[in-house]
Design a protein around this motif. Structure first.
Motif, PDB file in Angstrom:
ATOM      1  N   ALA A 155       0.831  -1.210   0.000  1.00 22.63           N
ATOM      2  CA  ALA A 155       0.000   0.000   0.000  1.00 22.63           C
ATOM      3  C   ALA A 155       0.865   1.260   0.000  1.00 22.63           C
ATOM      4  O   ALA A 155       0.550   2.249  -0.674  1.00 22.63           O
ATOM      5  CB  ALA A 155      -0.931  -0.015   1.210  1.00 22.63           C
ATOM      6  N   VAL A 156       1.964   1.232   0.756  1.00 21.15           N
ATOM      7  CA  VAL A 156       2.881   2.381   0.791  1.00 21.15           C
ATOM      8  C   VAL A 156       3.482   2.624  -0.590  1.00 21.15           C
ATOM      9  O   VAL A 156       3.597   3.772  -1.058  1.00 21.15           O
ATOM     10  CB  VAL A 156       3.999   2.150   1.828  1.00 21.15           C
ATOM     11  CG1 VAL A 156       5.088   3.217   1.712  1.00 21.15           C
ATOM     12  CG2 VAL A 156       3.413   2.153   3.241  1.00 21.15           C
ATOM     13  N   TYR A 157       3.834   1.545  -1.275  1.00 28.23           N
ATOM     14  CA  TYR A 157       4.406   1.681  -2.611  1.00 28.23           C
ATOM     15  C   TYR A 157       3.381   2.259  -3.581  1.00 28.23           C
ATOM     16  O   TYR A 157       3.721   3.083  -4.447  1.00 28.23           O
ATOM     17  CB  TYR A 157       4.904   0.323  -3.101  1.00 28.23           C
ATOM     18  CG  TYR A 157       5.453   0.354  -4.509  1.00 28.23           C
ATOM     19  CD1 TYR A 157       6.576   1.116  -4.811  1.00 28.23           C
ATOM     20  CD2 TYR A 157       4.850  -0.370  -5.534  1.00 28.23           C
ATOM     21  CE1 TYR A 157       7.080   1.162  -6.098  1.00 28.23           C
ATOM     22  CE2 TYR A 157       5.351  -0.334  -6.818  1.00 28.23           C
ATOM     23  CZ  TYR A 157       6.461   0.436  -7.096  1.00 28.23           C
ATOM     24  OH  TYR A 157       6.958   0.481  -8.370  1.00 28.23           O
ATOM     25  N   ALA A 158       2.125   1.836  -3.445  1.00 26.88           N
ATOM     26  CA  ALA A 158       1.076   2.391  -4.301  1.00 26.88           C
ATOM     27  C   ALA A 158       0.927   3.895  -4.069  1.00 26.88           C
ATOM     28  O   ALA A 158       0.744   4.676  -5.017  1.00 26.88           O
ATOM     29  CB  ALA A 158      -0.244   1.677  -4.019  1.00 26.88           C
ATOM     30  N   LEU A 159       1.025   4.309  -2.803  1.00 31.95           N
ATOM     31  CA  LEU A 159       0.945   5.741  -2.491  1.00 31.95           C
ATOM     32  C   LEU A 159       2.130   6.499  -3.083  1.00 31.95           C
ATOM     33  O   LEU A 159       1.971   7.604  -3.628  1.00 31.95           O
ATOM     34  CB  LEU A 159       0.894   5.928  -0.975  1.00 31.95           C
ATOM     35  CG  LEU A 159       0.819   7.374  -0.464  1.00 31.95           C
ATOM     36  CD1 LEU A 159      -0.453   8.048  -0.957  1.00 31.95           C
ATOM     37  CD2 LEU A 159       0.881   7.401   1.063  1.00 31.95           C
ATOM     38  N   LEU A 160       3.319   5.902  -3.002  1.00 30.39           N
ATOM     39  CA  LEU A 160       4.491   6.535  -3.614  1.00 30.39           C
ATOM     40  C   LEU A 160       4.300   6.677  -5.125  1.00 30.39           C
ATOM     41  O   LEU A 160       4.657   7.708  -5.713  1.00 30.39           O
ATOM     42  CB  LEU A 160       5.749   5.702  -3.328  1.00 30.39           C
ATOM     43  CG  LEU A 160       6.332   5.768  -1.919  1.00 30.39           C
ATOM     44  CD1 LEU A 160       7.508   4.796  -1.801  1.00 30.39           C
ATOM     45  CD2 LEU A 160       6.778   7.172  -1.579  1.00 30.39           C
ATOM     46  N   GLY A 161       3.738   5.647  -5.729  1.00 28.69           N
ATOM     47  CA  GLY A 161       3.505   5.701  -7.164  1.00 28.69           C
ATOM     48  C   GLY A 161       2.520   6.789  -7.559  1.00 28.69           C
ATOM     49  O   GLY A 161       2.619   7.377  -8.648  1.00 28.69           O
ATOM     50  N   TYR A 162       1.580   7.059  -6.684  1.00 22.89           N
ATOM     51  CA  TYR A 162       0.617   8.134  -6.949  1.00 22.89           C
ATOM     52  C   TYR A 162       1.284   9.502  -6.867  1.00 22.89           C
ATOM     53  O   TYR A 162       0.942  10.420  -7.627  1.00 22.89           O
ATOM     54  CB  TYR A 162      -0.536   8.046  -5.941  1.00 22.89           C
ATOM     55  CG  TYR A 162      -1.573   9.124  -6.103  1.00 22.89           C
ATOM     56  CD1 TYR A 162      -2.559   9.038  -7.087  1.00 22.89           C
ATOM     57  CD2 TYR A 162      -1.564  10.243  -5.268  1.00 22.89           C
ATOM     58  CE1 TYR A 162      -3.505  10.039  -7.239  1.00 22.89           C
ATOM     59  CE2 TYR A 162      -2.503  11.248  -5.404  1.00 22.89           C
ATOM     60  CZ  TYR A 162      -3.478  11.141  -6.395  1.00 22.89           C
ATOM     61  OH  TYR A 162      -4.414  12.133  -6.539  1.00 22.89           O
TER      62      TYR A 162
END
Length: 446
Positions: free
Chosen positions: A191-198
């Protein structure tokens, strides 16, 4: 008075303040591991595009002149034009990563059983960071793909060793908690990586931001002690006592003087160190490994329940109409099955580490987890099972869950049982006496 290892953990503290700090550090490391594992999902994303001529240009230079991407982010697809005939390269990079995971699982495990948890873990983390930066700065696709392969080797191997190290810092009664917390944090890392990608739309910056925390974890890792269980299994009793004293001090027990009994698995000078071949040679370990390798595509009773429920949910979904309503829809049953499989997968990590003696724990865990890596290697190139029929996925998942669940009944229960430190502990009478003593004591307390 000399103590058994588990008794020494009871005296030093099974999960005191010092152990909580060690566990928290290794658990948070899973956020970094998850970002590295999921990197290709975003940096390999393929945006919509159109080509402003009827025929697709053959050369990449010509393709770059006529392709227009409709996106506000970059990826290896947009930078190296991995579309049309080149689109397979994204899947290839993903498969190379999973191939690296497979190799890392079967090499780092035996190495950590032979050389120690800490040196193998730190070495793996160091090269994980190095190859992570090579990935972010890769000048071409070939360098990117090769770096992902090596990231897979060191990332998978290092994560496996860190998981076992987390378990071996604490008392056996807390293995379920620390193991579940490790897997939960990996999911949080996704989930943290998805937020970084955003937030970070340039793929190179995203790779750099995802990899940089590894430097902090690497520097702080030098403060970690070696596993006291591994030291004890190797006959290094004095060093194991020193680590246990360090843990006791971290737990606030300053005047504790721990003395361990000699390890039953202490090797004589003319004996060789247990290796990965013992998983095949030893009849008990051979049988366990074969079954666990199948289960890898809680405790035994809990895991059986999850897998069997998942299998029945998928099979039952076959016989329900698609318009049966939300409560009894095939989609809901499939989601329930997925939830049960995820729960069982969380438990199988813990259960597998409990079934193998300390001298072979990482090797056994690595070999068993290796079996689940083949799917990751083949997944990008395997067409959807739905193309064979809408019922095929439910049949495959249902049969797999049912068969894996019932196969766990052939394995021993580990709840309230002592941990084997050496291969000899699996068969010598002393281990059986200690095992029965622990069971009787637990029943009396209950």
């Amino acid at each position: 008075m000399a103590l058994e290892l588990e008794e020494a953990f009871g005296a030093a503290g099974e999960f005191g303040g010092g152990q909580r700090r060690l566990t928290a550090f290794l658990v948070l490391l899973q956020v970094y591991v998850a970002c590295q594992s999921m990197l290709i999902v975003l940096v390999g994303a393929a945006p919509e595009y159109h080509i402003d001529q009827e025929e697709v240009p053959v050369s990449r230079a010509e393709l770059a002149k006529h392709v227009h991407f409709a996106s506000n982010f970059t990826s290896i697809v947009t930078e190296w034009y991995l579309i049309e005939q080149e689109a397979y390269k994204v899947g290839l990079a993903s498969s190379l990563f999973f191939a690296g995971l497979l190799i890392g699982n079967i090499t780092f495990g035996p190495l950590s059983d032979k050389l120690g948890r800490k040196p193998v873990y730190i070495s793996g983390l160091f090269f994980d960071v190095v190859f992570g930066y090579v990935t972010a700065l890769a000048p071409n696709y070939d360098t990117f793909a090769v770096s992902r392969f090596f990231v897979g080797i060191v990332n998978g191997g290092m994560a496996l060793v860190s998981f076992v190290l987390t378990q071996e810092y604490v008392g056996k009664s807390f293995w379920s908690f620390t193991g579940s917390l490790t897997n939960l944090t990996f999911a949080v890392g996704i989930a943290v990586y998805a937020l970084l990608g955003y937030c970070v739309r340039e793929w190179r910056y995203l790779a750099l931001v995802s990899n940089t925390p590894g430097i902090i974890f690497f520097l702080l890792s030098f403060m970690l002690p070696e596993s006291p269980r591994w030291l004890y299994s190797q006959g290094k009793t004095a060093e194991a006592e020193h680590v246990l004293q360090y843990i006791a001090l971290g737990n606030g027990k300053e005047r504790l003087n721990l003395k361990l009994k000699p390890s039953a698995g202490t090797l004589r000078k003319d004996e060789s160190t247990p290796g990965i071949l013992n998983l095949v040679k030893h009849p008990v370990l051979r049988w366990r490994t074969v079954i666990l390798m199948y289960i890898w595509s809680g405790r035994r009773r809990t895991m059986t329940s999850f897998l069997v429920f998942a299998g029945f949910a998928c099979i039952l979904a076959l016989f329900l109409p698609t318009n049966a309503g939300l409560l009894f829809s095939p989609t809901l049953l499939a989601l329930c099955g997925k939830m049960m499989v995820s729960a069982a997968f969380n438990i199988v990590y813990i259960y597998t580490s409990e079934l193998y003696p300390t001298v072979l724990r990482n090797a056994g865990l690595g070999v068993c987890s290796m079996s689940c890596r083949f799917g990751g290697i083949l997944a990008p190139f395997v067409p959807s099972m739905k193309s064979l029929g809408p019922f095929v996925p439910f049949v495959v998942f249902g049969i797999s869950g049912l068969s894996a669940g019932f196969l766990t009944l052939l394995l021993p229960e580990t709840l309230n049982k002592p941990i084997a430190e050496s291969i000899e502990d699996l068969q010598i009478p002393k281990y059986q006496v200690l095992r029965n003593k622990k069971v009787n004591q637990s029943e009396e307390n209950t």
